[in-house]
Design a protein around this motif. Structure first.
Motif, PDB file in Angstrom:
ATOM      1  N   GLY A 171       2.463  12.887 -11.079  1.00 60.36           N
ATOM      2  CA  GLY A 171       2.576  14.201 -11.710  1.00 60.36           C
ATOM      3  C   GLY A 171       3.997  14.490 -12.172  1.00 60.36           C
ATOM      4  N   GLN A 172       4.983  14.180 -11.339  1.00 58.78           N
ATOM      5  CA  GLN A 172       6.383  14.403 -11.723  1.00 58.78           C
ATOM      6  C   GLN A 172       6.778  13.505 -12.885  1.00 58.78           C
ATOM      7  OE1 GLN A 172       8.509  13.724  -8.108  1.00 58.78           O
ATOM      8  NE2 GLN A 172       8.074  15.762  -7.270  1.00 58.78           N
ATOM      9  N   PHE A 173       6.322  12.284 -12.843  1.00 56.89           N
ATOM     10  CA  PHE A 173       6.628  11.346 -13.917  1.00 56.89           C
ATOM     11  C   PHE A 173       6.033  11.816 -15.244  1.00 56.89           C
ATOM     12  CE2 PHE A 173       5.598   7.559 -16.426  1.00 56.89           C
ATOM     13  CZ  PHE A 173       6.861   7.016 -16.567  1.00 56.89           C
ATOM     14  N   LEU A 174       4.774  12.239 -15.206  1.00 54.74           N
ATOM     15  CA  LEU A 174       4.124  12.712 -16.426  1.00 54.74           C
ATOM     16  C   LEU A 174       4.721  14.029 -16.905  1.00 54.74           C
ATOM     17  CD1 LEU A 174       0.387  11.835 -15.670  1.00 54.74           C
ATOM     18  CD2 LEU A 174       1.994  10.609 -17.148  1.00 54.74           C
ATOM     19  N   GLN A 175       5.145  14.875 -15.977  1.00 58.97           N
ATOM     20  CA  GLN A 175       5.771  16.146 -16.347  1.00 58.97           C
ATOM     21  C   GLN A 175       7.060  15.912 -17.124  1.00 58.97           C
ATOM     22  OE1 GLN A 175       4.474  19.260 -15.787  1.00 58.97           O
ATOM     23  NE2 GLN A 175       6.144  20.044 -17.011  1.00 58.97           N
ATOM     24  N   SER A 176       7.815  14.896 -16.753  1.00 58.71           N
ATOM     25  CA  SER A 176       9.078  14.627 -17.440  1.00 58.71           C
ATOM     26  C   SER A 176       8.890  13.797 -18.710  1.00 58.71           C
ATOM     27  CB  SER A 176      10.048  13.913 -16.499  1.00 58.71           C
ATOM     28  OG  SER A 176       9.535  12.647 -16.152  1.00 58.71           O
ATOM     29  N   SER A 177       7.691  13.295 -18.946  1.00 57.75           N
ATOM     30  CA  SER A 177       7.410  12.511 -20.153  1.00 57.75           C
ATOM     31  C   SER A 177       7.129  13.446 -21.320  1.00 57.75           C
ATOM     32  CB  SER A 177       6.202  11.598 -19.940  1.00 57.75           C
ATOM     33  OG  SER A 177       6.432  10.722 -18.867  1.00 57.75           O
ATOM     34  N   GLN A 178       7.620  13.062 -22.501  1.00 56.87           N
ATOM     35  CA  GLN A 178       7.364  13.862 -23.696  1.00 56.87           C
ATOM     36  C   GLN A 178       6.065  13.460 -24.380  1.00 56.87           C
ATOM     37  OE1 GLN A 178      10.807  13.456 -26.148  1.00 56.87           O
ATOM     38  NE2 GLN A 178      12.118  14.573 -24.736  1.00 56.87           N
ATOM     39  N   LYS A 179       5.767  12.158 -24.360  1.00 52.67           N
ATOM     40  CA  LYS A 179       4.561  11.638 -25.006  1.00 52.67           C
ATOM     41  C   LYS A 179       3.946  10.559 -24.113  1.00 52.67           C
ATOM     42  CE  LYS A 179       5.771  12.414 -29.811  1.00 52.67           C
ATOM     43  NZ  LYS A 179       5.760  11.833 -31.152  1.00 52.67           N
ATOM     44  N   LEU A 217       0.814  -1.211   0.000  1.00 51.94           N
ATOM     45  CA  LEU A 217       0.000   0.000   0.000  1.00 51.94           C
ATOM     46  C   LEU A 217       0.851   1.266   0.000  1.00 51.94           C
ATOM     47  CD1 LEU A 217      -2.937   0.776  -0.038  1.00 51.94           C
ATOM     48  CD2 LEU A 217      -2.927   0.832   2.439  1.00 51.94           C
ATOM     49  N   LEU A 218       1.976   1.249   0.705  1.00 52.94           N
ATOM     50  CA  LEU A 218       2.844   2.441   0.749  1.00 52.94           C
ATOM     51  C   LEU A 218       3.470   2.721  -0.615  1.00 52.94           C
ATOM     52  CD1 LEU A 218       4.595   1.928   4.200  1.00 52.94           C
ATOM     53  CD2 LEU A 218       2.785   3.547   3.612  1.00 52.94           C
ATOM     54  N   LYS A 219       3.850   1.685  -1.336  1.00 51.89           N
ATOM     55  CA  LYS A 219       4.424   1.873  -2.672  1.00 51.89           C
ATOM     56  C   LYS A 219       3.393   2.415  -3.658  1.00 51.89           C
ATOM     57  CE  LYS A 219       8.133  -1.530  -2.398  1.00 51.89           C
ATOM     58  NZ  LYS A 219       8.694  -2.763  -2.972  1.00 51.89           N
ATOM     59  N   LYS A 220       2.159   1.929  -3.540  1.00 45.70           N
ATOM     60  CA  LYS A 220       1.089   2.435  -4.398  1.00 45.70           C
ATOM     61  C   LYS A 220       0.843   3.915  -4.125  1.00 45.70           C
ATOM     62  CE  LYS A 220      -1.539  -1.824  -5.022  1.00 45.70           C
ATOM     63  NZ  LYS A 220      -2.806  -2.508  -4.752  1.00 45.70           N
ATOM     64  N   LYS A 221       0.816   4.278  -2.853  1.00 44.37           N
ATOM     65  CA  LYS A 221       0.583   5.670  -2.483  1.00 44.37           C
ATOM     66  C   LYS A 221       1.711   6.555  -3.003  1.00 44.37           C
ATOM     67  CE  LYS A 221      -0.395   8.619   1.471  1.00 44.37           C
ATOM     68  NZ  LYS A 221      -0.549   8.704   2.924  1.00 44.37           N
ATOM     69  N   ALA A 222       2.955   6.100  -2.863  1.00 48.42           N
ATOM     70  CA  ALA A 222       4.099   6.866  -3.362  1.00 48.42           C
ATOM     71  C   ALA A 222       4.037   6.996  -4.878  1.00 48.42           C
ATOM     72  CB  ALA A 222       5.400   6.196  -2.943  1.00 48.42           C
ATOM     73  N   GLY A 223       3.611   5.938  -5.565  1.00 48.33           N
ATOM     74  CA  GLY A 223       3.493   5.974  -7.020  1.00 48.33           C
ATOM     75  C   GLY A 223       2.459   6.979  -7.481  1.00 48.33           C
ATOM     76  N   VAL A 224       1.322   7.034  -6.797  1.00 48.22           N
ATOM     77  CA  VAL A 224       0.265   7.989  -7.141  1.00 48.22           C
ATOM     78  C   VAL A 224       0.736   9.413  -6.877  1.00 48.22           C
ATOM     79  CG1 VAL A 224      -2.055   8.781  -6.524  1.00 48.22           C
ATOM     80  CG2 VAL A 224      -1.607   6.344  -6.793  1.00 48.22           C
ATOM     81  N   GLN A 225       1.439   9.628  -5.783  1.00 47.88           N
ATOM     82  CA  GLN A 225       1.928  10.970  -5.452  1.00 47.88           C
ATOM     83  C   GLN A 225       2.985  11.459  -6.437  1.00 47.88           C
ATOM     84  OE1 GLN A 225       3.131  10.427  -1.371  1.00 47.88           O
ATOM     85  NE2 GLN A 225       1.108  10.966  -0.572  1.00 47.88           N
ATOM     86  N   LEU A 226       3.762  10.541  -6.994  1.00 57.87           N
ATOM     87  CA  LEU A 226       4.825  10.919  -7.935  1.00 57.87           C
ATOM     88  C   LEU A 226       4.369  10.881  -9.395  1.00 57.87           C
ATOM     89  CD1 LEU A 226       7.837   9.066  -6.284  1.00 57.87           C
ATOM     90  CD2 LEU A 226       7.313  11.512  -6.225  1.00 57.87           C
ATOM     91  N   PHE A 229      -2.173  13.608 -17.556  1.00 57.13           N
ATOM     92  CA  PHE A 229      -1.236  13.943 -18.634  1.00 57.13           C
ATOM     93  C   PHE A 229      -1.788  15.088 -19.476  1.00 57.13           C
ATOM     94  CE2 PHE A 229       0.660  13.499 -22.829  1.00 57.13           C
ATOM     95  CZ  PHE A 229       2.006  13.388 -22.514  1.00 57.13           C
ATOM     96  N   ARG A 230      -3.059  15.013 -19.804  1.00 56.08           N
ATOM     97  CA  ARG A 230      -3.694  16.062 -20.614  1.00 56.08           C
ATOM     98  C   ARG A 230      -3.678  17.401 -19.862  1.00 56.08           C
ATOM     99  NH1 ARG A 230      -6.400  16.299 -25.779  1.00 56.08           N
ATOM    100  NH2 ARG A 230      -7.653  18.147 -25.625  1.00 56.08           N
ATOM    101  N   HIS A 231      -3.909  17.352 -18.558  1.00 53.82           N
ATOM    102  CA  HIS A 231      -3.903  18.581 -17.750  1.00 53.82           C
ATOM    103  C   HIS A 231      -2.493  19.179 -17.681  1.00 53.82           C
ATOM    104  CE1 HIS A 231      -4.970  21.409 -14.612  1.00 53.82           C
ATOM    105  NE2 HIS A 231      -3.925  20.982 -13.910  1.00 53.82           N
ATOM    106  N   ILE A 232      -1.495  18.330 -17.502  1.00 59.84           N
ATOM    107  CA  ILE A 232      -0.108  18.809 -17.365  1.00 59.84           C
ATOM    108  C   ILE A 232       0.430  19.340 -18.693  1.00 59.84           C
ATOM    109  CG2 ILE A 232       2.270  18.050 -16.942  1.00 59.84           C
ATOM    110  CD1 ILE A 232       1.083  16.139 -14.813  1.00 59.84           C
TER     111      ILE A 232
END
Length: 118
Positions: A13-21, A2-11, A43-46
């Protein structure tokens, strides 16, 4: 975990921000899963409404491509195995004599030889 899932959801935005496509391996059930809709909306919002940043790839398309590859391979192999038999058969000689003019026969035979070589 559960802690890893929560950390994944919180991050996310950062992951999608650094993604090009965003490449979506699409199947009909894709938009029925809340996580997938959330990821697409985030992704669409960012990234905004820039066209071409999101690509949908139907999962059936690769299977169709693989199927066509195997079909083509089998058909080519069958043709290569049967071509010498067909060219030397009596019915083929009769077909050539009846349907191909004398002036075009050298071109026909050159084509057959080329086909047999490759």
């Amino acid at each position: 975990d559960l802690l890893k899932k929560k950390a994944g959801v919180q991050l996310l935005g950062q992951f999608l921000q650094s993604s090009q496509k965003l490449l979506i391996l699409w199947q009909p059930e894709y938009l029925t899963r809340l996580w997938c809709v959330y990821e697409l909306a985030a992704f669409r919002h960012i990234k905004g409404s820039n066209k071409g940043l999101i690509t949908f790839l139907p999962l059936k398309l690769p299977m169709l491509t693989i199927g066509l590859f195997f079909f083509h391979t089998a058909a080519t192999t069958l043709l290569e195995l049967t071509m010498p038999w067909m060219v030397n058969s009596k019915w083929h000689s009769e077909f050539v004599m009846d349907n191909i003019s004398a002036e075009h026969r050298p071109f026909y035979w050159a084509f057959i030889c080329y086909t047999l070589l490759f």
